[in-house]
Design a protein around this motif. Structure first.
Motif, PDB file in Angstrom:
ATOM      1  N   LEU A 216       0.814  -1.221   0.000  1.00  0.00           N
ATOM      2  CA  LEU A 216       0.000   0.000   0.000  1.00  0.00           C
ATOM      3  C   LEU A 216       0.848   1.271   0.000  1.00  0.00           C
ATOM      4  O   LEU A 216       0.522   2.252  -0.665  1.00  0.00           O
ATOM      5  CB  LEU A 216      -0.915   0.014   1.227  1.00  0.00           C
ATOM      6  N   VAL A 217       1.893   1.257   0.783  1.00  0.00           N
ATOM      7  CA  VAL A 217       2.713   2.469   0.899  1.00  0.00           C
ATOM      8  C   VAL A 217       3.853   2.426  -0.128  1.00  0.00           C
ATOM      9  O   VAL A 217       4.657   3.349  -0.220  1.00  0.00           O
ATOM     10  CB  VAL A 217       3.233   2.632   2.350  1.00  0.00           C
ATOM     11  N   LYS A 218       3.881   1.376  -0.945  1.00  0.00           N
ATOM     12  CA  LYS A 218       4.844   1.210  -2.047  1.00  0.00           C
ATOM     13  C   LYS A 218       6.290   1.376  -1.576  1.00  0.00           C
ATOM     14  O   LYS A 218       7.106   2.028  -2.252  1.00  0.00           O
ATOM     15  CB  LYS A 218       4.575   2.223  -3.177  1.00  0.00           C
ATOM     16  N   ASN A 219       6.550   0.902  -0.380  1.00  0.00           N
ATOM     17  CA  ASN A 219       7.900   0.974   0.209  1.00  0.00           C
ATOM     18  C   ASN A 219       8.384   2.404   0.439  1.00  0.00           C
ATOM     19  O   ASN A 219       9.585   2.626   0.586  1.00  0.00           O
ATOM     20  CB  ASN A 219       8.929   0.218  -0.640  1.00  0.00           C
ATOM     21  N   LYS A 220       7.461   3.332   0.466  1.00  0.00           N
ATOM     22  CA  LYS A 220       7.861   4.703   0.768  1.00  0.00           C
ATOM     23  C   LYS A 220       7.756   4.929   2.284  1.00  0.00           C
ATOM     24  O   LYS A 220       7.170   5.909   2.766  1.00  0.00           O
ATOM     25  CB  LYS A 220       6.999   5.712   0.007  1.00  0.00           C
ATOM     26  N   ALA A 221       8.264   3.974   3.021  1.00  0.00           N
ATOM     27  CA  ALA A 221       8.263   4.035   4.485  1.00  0.00           C
ATOM     28  C   ALA A 221       9.115   2.881   4.994  1.00  0.00           C
ATOM     29  O   ALA A 221       9.418   1.948   4.243  1.00  0.00           O
ATOM     30  CB  ALA A 221       6.845   3.893   5.032  1.00  0.00           C
ATOM     31  N   TYR A 222       9.510   2.972   6.260  1.00  0.00           N
ATOM     32  CA  TYR A 222      10.233   1.876   6.902  1.00  0.00           C
ATOM     33  C   TYR A 222       9.315   1.310   7.982  1.00  0.00           C
ATOM     34  O   TYR A 222       8.809   2.079   8.801  1.00  0.00           O
ATOM     35  CB  TYR A 222      11.516   2.395   7.547  1.00  0.00           C
ATOM     36  N   PRO A 223       9.092   0.002   8.017  1.00  0.00           N
ATOM     37  CA  PRO A 223       8.233  -0.548   9.072  1.00  0.00           C
ATOM     38  C   PRO A 223       8.755  -0.111  10.446  1.00  0.00           C
ATOM     39  O   PRO A 223       9.966  -0.148  10.690  1.00  0.00           O
ATOM     40  CB  PRO A 223       8.355  -2.065   8.878  1.00  0.00           C
ATOM     41  N   ALA A 224       7.852   0.292  11.310  1.00  0.00           N
ATOM     42  CA  ALA A 224       8.270   0.817  12.616  1.00  0.00           C
ATOM     43  C   ALA A 224       8.435  -0.312  13.620  1.00  0.00           C
ATOM     44  O   ALA A 224       7.690  -1.290  13.594  1.00  0.00           O
ATOM     45  CB  ALA A 224       7.241   1.822  13.119  1.00  0.00           C
ATOM     46  N   SER A 225       9.429  -0.135  14.510  1.00  0.00           N
ATOM     47  CA  SER A 225       9.563  -1.095  15.600  1.00  0.00           C
ATOM     48  C   SER A 225       9.063  -0.458  16.896  1.00  0.00           C
ATOM     49  O   SER A 225       8.391  -1.096  17.689  1.00  0.00           O
ATOM     50  CB  SER A 225      11.009  -1.555  15.732  1.00  0.00           C
ATOM     51  N   GLY A 226       9.385   0.803  17.116  1.00  0.00           N
ATOM     52  CA  GLY A 226       8.945   1.489  18.328  1.00  0.00           C
ATOM     53  C   GLY A 226       8.544   2.912  18.003  1.00  0.00           C
ATOM     54  O   GLY A 226       8.256   3.232  16.840  1.00  0.00           O
ATOM     55  N   TRP A 227       8.553   3.771  19.008  1.00  0.00           N
ATOM     56  CA  TRP A 227       8.080   5.141  18.816  1.00  0.00           C
ATOM     57  C   TRP A 227       9.136   6.013  18.121  1.00  0.00           C
ATOM     58  O   TRP A 227       8.841   6.714  17.164  1.00  0.00           O
ATOM     59  CB  TRP A 227       7.687   5.742  20.169  1.00  0.00           C
ATOM     60  N   LEU A 228      10.385   5.953  18.616  1.00  0.00           N
ATOM     61  CA  LEU A 228      11.418   6.810  18.026  1.00  0.00           C
ATOM     62  C   LEU A 228      11.846   6.278  16.659  1.00  0.00           C
ATOM     63  O   LEU A 228      12.024   5.067  16.490  1.00  0.00           O
ATOM     64  CB  LEU A 228      12.623   6.900  18.966  1.00  0.00           C
ATOM     65  N   PRO A 229      12.031   7.162  15.700  1.00  0.00           N
ATOM     66  CA  PRO A 229      12.352   6.711  14.332  1.00  0.00           C
ATOM     67  C   PRO A 229      13.822   6.335  14.152  1.00  0.00           C
ATOM     68  O   PRO A 229      14.653   6.630  15.011  1.00  0.00           O
ATOM     69  CB  PRO A 229      12.007   7.937  13.495  1.00  0.00           C
TER      70      PRO A 229
END
Lengths: 311, 530
Positions: free
Chosen positions: B317-330
């Motif tokens: 959906l996001v076409k890899n224009k994001a990194y899957p999050a693990s926690g709150w801080l990026p």
């Protein structure tokens, strides 16, 4: 004639009052506020103290009826209020934008009239001909095409492929920048006007007085010029008036697409930011524009056809 | 994931490196696009917290601090040095002597005092008030108890002493758009909204509302030889598709890409080599309201994190224009723990956790969502079947962006999906989980954990940056374990740029904000830009 004109102008006033009331009520009940919209992009953590201060400063903490009375009082003095986000008078903001919107609407309407009326006339004079078929297919296509998509298509062809025109912006106000948005905006009224003109002319052509004119030995050109054109004109003027009046409202999408600095894009951003005074002022201006154009049309066709005035 | 980010960072550094390796060319026009709306709310940028107006700031204004995109930290901008007291509360700034406003006035300590008072003045109700609130005496000034801010003391024209209420890093607050420095000699403040005057590399030339803002080179800018450009046109273009045509037609020099365009540009040989990518400091998440009984149980919240196939949504959906999050801080945060694994997609584990929590028969909840394609209704619709498989029924509640903000800050939701800024200051980002932070401020999920509070408070008092970072890392891991939200993704911002543009930087705060004074265009640019 003067009494007729004054009567038509006076009829505008209750409409404006009702519209103003409606706009106020709608934007009093929709969720969201200017203060909350400041934090809606998630960029800044919400600041409850600031939100309370803003609501107080903008008078949004007062009861709805009190706000309405203030709004109506200001409106009676032709004061549209102050924008929440720019902190400048709404009239000033509208004045900055309205001229670009009018420029776009006038250009679109000229394009529509110049193309549609002759085409509609010719199609009616030769019903069933290739011209008639092409015109009507074109009209239906024009009506069914989403303006947004058409705009993109024109950008693609005339800017990207042919490199003839800029794809966006106002530039220095030159005609080159106006052409694509005006054509995009003008296609729908063009299609409607072509169909209306054809139907109107066909209707007149079937009238008894046209047969009589032919029987009297007038040439085709004389019949069309003296009898058909004049009688069909009432319907065409009415349609042009209605379409022209609604064009500024329709331009919202086009202005956003082409980054055209009209009141449409002002309205879109103001709705998103819940800048209520600007939303109210802009919608009111669009409504007043529509009413003024239609009143002007009423007056014009009372001039063209004196029977209307008598009615 | 981390490897990919590193690769992106290297690519970004490559862009900057290339720019540094060549001799910058003087002159020319840069057609920049402002993509976040079809107008500027105001030209008085102290009055707006939105990114759209920050484009104006970048060109026209300067703050006491600025963001260093390469080193990912705030740095002094309007001062050549600063002395800090032992207790970390008193900062003595030695202001630049070569900085001049566009109206000819030289920068003095009076301008900073004037600007901070203007921002803090309750009559103005400016969004930057919370940033200058770190200065001692702002509370009394805002309450009308004092005519001046006690923490601001002019030593001489070029020296300003600022006393802060606590030992925070003032750079994060005083680098903001809303804390920019204005000249103190302008009589009519209303002109700031129509003809702004600042200390930046470009001076205001023209604003066509709804179309563009034009700035011209300021010859007296304090950085020698800069800016390189003669003129910047900041063009308002909020429509992605229109921007796409204009970019391909070479009418604009840069364009921020959405997920669909990102995919298309990656597959286009003519465009794929000129993409600047960075992991921005935004965390997309679904916040759970503990008013819903099921959400009071940590196992339920963890179960939701396990039940959703986050990488799949990011990919499809996001076409890899994001990194899957693990926690709150990026990822770009110094307190991000690269060794802490994200929640694994494990529906069986989710079912087990739900059974343990007494929700083996499931439950239902509503998610308030805006139409945003990357963190709105489409994402809620995607998680719907995944949660249905573990017995949880989700109902999207579509609202407009402004209404979303209101629903969240008034605690009027069961769950919400949002994109929240989680940097650059990790301390400020973690403050949103401190139990003393009001729900309406940014503790939207009413999170409360004494163990977290201890870590956060210790981090707040800690003066050693490394130790502070370590405490915040622990606090962040605790939040991850407690799962007050579904950790969805960290935004990957992508900017396409024309091959003749140099000097762009991977700004993790907001990629669209670029240092105009460092940007230059080479000889291959079209004639209209040279």
């Amino acid at each position: 004639m003067l009494r007729f004109t004054i009567r038509r102008i006076l009829q505008i006033i209750p409409t404006i009052v009702v519209v103003a009331l409606l706009i106020f009520v709608i934007f009093s009940v929709v969720p969201g506020s200017f203060a909350s919209s400041l934090f809606s992009d998630g960029k800044t953590a919400a600041d409850p103290q600031l939100m309370a201060r803003l609501n107080e400063q903008l008078g949004l903490d007062k009861p709805v009826h009190q706000r309405f009375l203030t709004y109506v009082g200001d409106l009676a003095q032709l004061d549209l209020g102050t924008s929440f986000r720019t902190r400048r008078p709404v009239l000033e903001l509208i004045n900055e934008r309205i001229w670009a919107s009018l420029q776009l609407a006038v250009a679109a309407m000229i394009f529509a009239v110049v193309v549609a009326v002759p085409l509609g006339f010719l199609a009616a004079l030769r019903p069933g001909s290739i011209l008639d078929t092409v015109t009507m297919v074109g009209a239906v296509s024009g009506l069914s095409m989403p303006q947004f998509w058409l705009g993109l298509l024109l950008m693609y062809v005339f800017a990207l492929q042919l490199n003839w025109l800029p794809s966006f912006g106002y530039g220095d106000g030159s005609l080159r920048n106006l052409i694509l948005p005006a054509i995009t905006l003008g296609v729908t009224p063009l299609a409607l006007l072509a169909r209306t003109t054809r139907a109107g002319v066909l209707d007149v052509l079937n009238g008894d007085f046209v047969r009589t004119a032919h029987a009297k030995g007038l040439s085709e050109a004389q019949v069309v010029r003296r009898h058909v054109a004049r009688n069909a004109l009432v319907l065409i003027i009415t349609t042009v008036g209605l379409l022209f009046g609604s064009l500024i409202g329709q331009a919202v999408v086009i202005e956003k697409l082409f980054a055209w600095p009209g009141i449409g894009s002002l309205l879109v951003d103001s709705v998103a930011m819940r800048d209520i005074p600007v939303v109210q002022g802009t919608i009111l201006v669009i409504v007043v524009w529509f009413l003024v154009i239609n009143t002007a049309v009423d007056v014009i066709y009372a001039l063209v056809d004196p029977r209307i005035k008598q009615e | 994931m981390f490897r990919r980010f590193t690769l992106a960072a290297v690519l970004c550094a490559g862009v900057s490196g290339l720019a540094l390796a060549e001799e910058p060319r003087q002159g020319g026009t840069f057609n920049f696009t402002a993509p976040y709306g079809s107008s500027f709310a105001t030209l008085d940028i102290q009055a707006s917290p939105n990114t759209q107006e920050e484009f104006i700031t970048q060109a026209i204004h300067r703050s006491l601090y600025a963001w260093d995109s390469i080193n990912n930290a705030p740095v002094l901008e309007l001062a050549t040095g600063v002395d800090v007291s032992d207790d970390g509360l008193v900062y003595t700034y030695h202001l630049r002597k070569d900085a001049r406003f566009h109206n000819g006035k030289a920068l003095t300590a009076d301008d900073l005092i004037y600007s901070y008072k203007r921002v803090a003045d309750p009559k103005n109700a400016f969004p930057g008030a919370s940033y200058v609130a770190i200065i001692k005496g702002v509370d009394d000034f805002a309450a009308g108890k004092s005519e001046d801010i006690a923490g601001l003391k002019k030593i001489d024209d070029n020296t300003l002493e600022i006393t802060f209420s606590s030992p925070v890093n003032p750079g994060f607050s005083l680098m903001q758009n809303t804390t920019a420095i204005y000249p103190s000699n302008v009589e009519d403040e209303a002109t700031f909204a129509t003809a702004p005057v600042g200390l930046g590399p470009f001076r205001f030339k023209e604003h066509i509302p709804g179309s563009q803002l034009v700035v011209e080179k300021f010859e007296d800018f304090y950085e020698e030889g800069k800016p390189y450009l003669d003129r910047v046109n900041i063009i308002l273009m909020s429509e992605d598709s229109a921007r796409d045509v204009a970019f391909r037609n070479k009418e604009i020099d840069v364009s921020i890409l959405g997920p669909t365009q990102y995919q298309a540009y990656q597959q286009d040989d003519a465009l794929k080599d000129n993409l600047l990518e960075v992991a921005e400091v935004y965390t997309r998440n679904i916040g759970f309201n503990p008013k819903v009984e099921a959400f009071q149980d940590k196992r339920v919240r963890q179960a939701i994190n396990h039940a959703i196939n986050t990488p799949l949504i990011v990919e499809r959906l996001v076409k890899n224009k994001a990194y899957p999050a693990s926690g709150w801080l990026p990822i770009s945060s110094p307190a991000f723990d690269k060794d802490k694994a994200p929640y694994a997609f494990d529906p069986d584990k989710a079912k087990e956790l739900l059974r343990e929590a007494g929700y083996e028969n499931g439950f239902s909840f509503e998610v308030t969502a805006s139409p945003n394609e990357s963190w709105g209704v489409p994402i809620v619709e995607a998680i719907l079947p995944m949660l249905q498989k573990v017995g949880i029924t989700v109902k999207p509640k579509p609202v407009e962006s402004s209404a979303l903000g209101e629903a969240v800050t008034t605690n009027n939701f069961e769950a919400f999906i949002w994109s929240n800024q989680t940097g650059p200051d990790p301390l400020a980002a973690m403050r949103c989980y401190w139990s003393k932070t009001a729900q309406s401020a940014c503790n939207y999920t009413s999170y409360s954990n004494p163990e977290f509070d201890k870590l956060y408070e210790a981090a707040r008092e800690e003066r050693d940056p490394a130790k502070q970072t370590d405490l915040l890392r622990q606090a962040n891991n605790l939040v991850q374990d407690d799962a007050p939200v579904w950790f969805f993704n960290y935004n990957k911002a992508v900017m396409a740029y024309q091959p003749w543009v140099h000097g762009l930087v991977p700004n993790a705060n907001e990629l669209a904000l670029q240092p105009y004074e460092d940007i230059w265009i080479d000889d291959t640019a079209p004639a209209s830009r040279k």
